[in-house]
Design an enzyme around this catalytic site. Structure first.
Site, PDB file in Angstrom:
ATOM      1  N   THR A  32      28.239  23.266 -42.428  1.00 13.41           N
ATOM      2  CA  THR A  32      27.715  24.673 -42.140  1.00 13.41           C
ATOM      3  C   THR A  32      28.158  25.742 -43.175  1.00 13.41           C
ATOM      4  O   THR A  32      29.349  25.586 -43.472  1.00 13.41           O
ATOM      5  CB  THR A  32      28.322  24.926 -40.748  1.00 13.41           C
ATOM      6  OG1 THR A  32      27.576  24.118 -39.609  1.00 13.41           O
ATOM      7  CG2 THR A  32      28.024  26.607 -40.287  1.00 13.41           C
ATOM      8  N   GLY A  75      23.949  23.132 -31.818  1.00 12.94           N
ATOM      9  CA  GLY A  75      25.643  22.782 -32.095  1.00 12.94           C
ATOM     10  C   GLY A  75      26.089  24.414 -31.915  1.00 12.94           C
ATOM     11  O   GLY A  75      25.645  25.213 -30.908  1.00 12.94           O
ATOM     12  N   ARG A 116      19.142  19.013 -30.467  1.00 13.26           N
ATOM     13  CA  ARG A 116      20.614  19.258 -30.252  1.00 13.26           C
ATOM     14  C   ARG A 116      20.756  20.721 -30.835  1.00 13.26           C
ATOM     15  O   ARG A 116      20.267  21.044 -32.074  1.00 13.26           O
ATOM     16  CB  ARG A 116      21.137  18.254 -30.958  1.00 13.26           C
ATOM     17  CG  ARG A 116      22.957  18.482 -31.001  1.00 13.26           C
ATOM     18  CD  ARG A 116      23.460  19.109 -32.188  1.00 13.26           C
ATOM     19  NE  ARG A 116      24.765  19.100 -32.311  1.00 13.26           N
ATOM     20  CZ  ARG A 116      25.555  19.901 -33.109  1.00 13.26           C
ATOM     21  NH1 ARG A 116      24.707  20.397 -34.249  1.00 13.26           N
ATOM     22  NH2 ARG A 116      26.857  19.986 -33.105  1.00 13.26           N
ATOM     23  N   THR A 128      33.565  26.291 -38.470  1.00 12.50           N
ATOM     24  CA  THR A 128      32.898  25.251 -38.789  1.00 12.50           C
ATOM     25  C   THR A 128      33.478  23.974 -38.387  1.00 12.50           C
ATOM     26  O   THR A 128      34.900  23.839 -38.378  1.00 12.50           O
ATOM     27  CB  THR A 128      32.565  25.218 -40.160  1.00 12.50           C
ATOM     28  OG1 THR A 128      32.118  23.901 -40.897  1.00 12.50           O
ATOM     29  CG2 THR A 128      33.962  25.702 -41.174  1.00 12.50           C
ATOM     30  N   GLY A 129      32.820  22.870 -38.097  1.00 11.43           N
ATOM     31  CA  GLY A 129      33.212  21.676 -37.787  1.00 11.43           C
ATOM     32  C   GLY A 129      32.511  21.014 -36.503  1.00 11.43           C
ATOM     33  O   GLY A 129      31.230  21.444 -36.605  1.00 11.43           O
TER      34      GLY A 129
HETATM   35  N1  ASP Z   1      29.472  23.296 -36.479  1.00 12.71           N
HETATM   36  C1  ASP Z   1      28.198  22.912 -36.979  1.00 12.71           C
HETATM   37  C2  ASP Z   1      27.587  22.086 -36.096  1.00 12.71           C
HETATM   38  O1  ASP Z   1      28.200  21.200 -35.216  1.00 12.71           O
HETATM   39  C3  ASP Z   1      28.363  21.597 -38.153  1.00 12.71           C
HETATM   40  C4  ASP Z   1      29.435  22.236 -39.269  1.00 12.71           C
HETATM   41  O2  ASP Z   1      30.026  23.136 -39.087  1.00 12.71           O
HETATM   42  O3  ASP Z   1      29.771  21.507 -40.144  1.00 12.71           O
HETATM   43  O4  ASP Z   1      26.168  21.985 -35.924  1.00 12.71           O
END
Ligand code: ASP
Length: 289
Positions: free
Chosen positions: A154, A184, A182, A204-205
């Protein structure tokens, strides 16, 4: 740091070494673009939208042109933008056939009385946005480069203007091969993004982990409760690890210009600019002032 401040990140993950230079250049360019908005009299909302737009435009991140596909081989994008002063936000979820969901999220914030629009409705709104001339249409060409990151990445931004008004934003396609539909953490208020008049955060994660602790809101809450931004980020990263065993990253700033970056993944490309430096402070790995 001297206000205004611009913080930009390209996702907490692990990136292939040969792309590091391009990735750092991209986050630096995004931070400069955000800062440029301030010098032209723009708001922190304008700055985060512009910075995220720059990152969506590259194909280096799993957002915008670099988006990854869901289980059906289609692209569905999530984005959110939040104005800390007005305590209002705009978000789009699972939107298809566009490159810059961040601008559509901004349109939701500025031109509708709703905060979150999903799927078909978001696409319909996009047509209205273009017809009204609120933002220009861009071609939807995507390059099908194999993923540069291990997982997902992200993009996001936090900005604090000269008067301490804050905004935060994020944009993503989510994880490769995700279930159709989906959504997030990124477009969910308080999970991936939160801003008020005290602090602003962008996370992010793994979205499913971040959602469980409403990470961005709680990080801001810890600042409201008297912690420094460093302490608040440390606390929320600890909570995520302890309660969900997730890995993540966060950029966090307060209205006085204190800012921090924390992540426990291998990389999180981040660039920071403040009014008293012309060169962005940029790094892939943890070494923040
Ligand atoms: N948080 C984002 C998601 O789960 C992905 C990311 O931050 O890399 O869609």
């Amino acid at each position: 740091m001297a206000l205004p401040i611009m913080m930009v990140h390209g996702g907490a993950t692990r990136f292939q070494t040969r792309f590091h230079k391009d990735i750092l250049n991209a986050v630096e360019k995004a931070a400069r673009t955000g800062m440029c908005v301030f010098t032209k009299g723009g708001s922190s909302l304008d700055a985060v939208e512009a910075a995220v737009y720059v990152l969506e435009e590259t194909n280096l991140f799993t957002a915008g042109r670099g988006a990854s596909k869901n289980q059906d081989g289609e692209i569905e994008l999530d984005a959110m933008i939040m104005d800390g002063n007005r305590l209002e936000s705009g978000a789009v979820m699972a939107v298809q056939d566009i490159i810059h969901p961040i601008s559509l999220a901004r349109y939701v914030l500025e031109r509708t009385s709703n905060y979150q629009i999903a799927g078909k409705g978001a696409n319909r709104l996009y047509q209205k946005m273009i017809a009204e001339g609120y933002r220009e249409e861009v071609d939807t060409k995507r390059t099908s480069v194999p993923s540069i990151a291990a997982g997902c990445d992200t993009v996001g931004a936090v900005a604090v203007d000269a008067d301490g008004r804050m905004a935060a934003a994020a944009s993503t396609s989510g994880w490769p091969g995700k279930l159709v539909g989906r959504v997030g953490d990124s477009p969910i208020i308080g999970a991936g993004v939160y801003a008020n008049d005290v602090a602003a955060a962008c996370c992010t994660g793994k979205g499913e982990q971040i959602l469980r602790i409403t990470m961005a809101r709680m990080a801001v809450y810890h600042v409201e409760d008297g912690l420094t931004v460093e302490e608040a980020a440390e606390r929320i990263m600890g909570e995520l690890r302890q309660k969900t065993s997730g890995e993540a990253g966060i950029i966090l700033a307060d209205s006085r210009g204190n800012m921090t970056v924390r992540f426990d993944t291998t990389h999180m490309p981040t660039a920071i600019l403040c009014s008293d430096s012309n060169v962005p402070y940029a790094s892939m790995v943890p070494k923040w002032p």
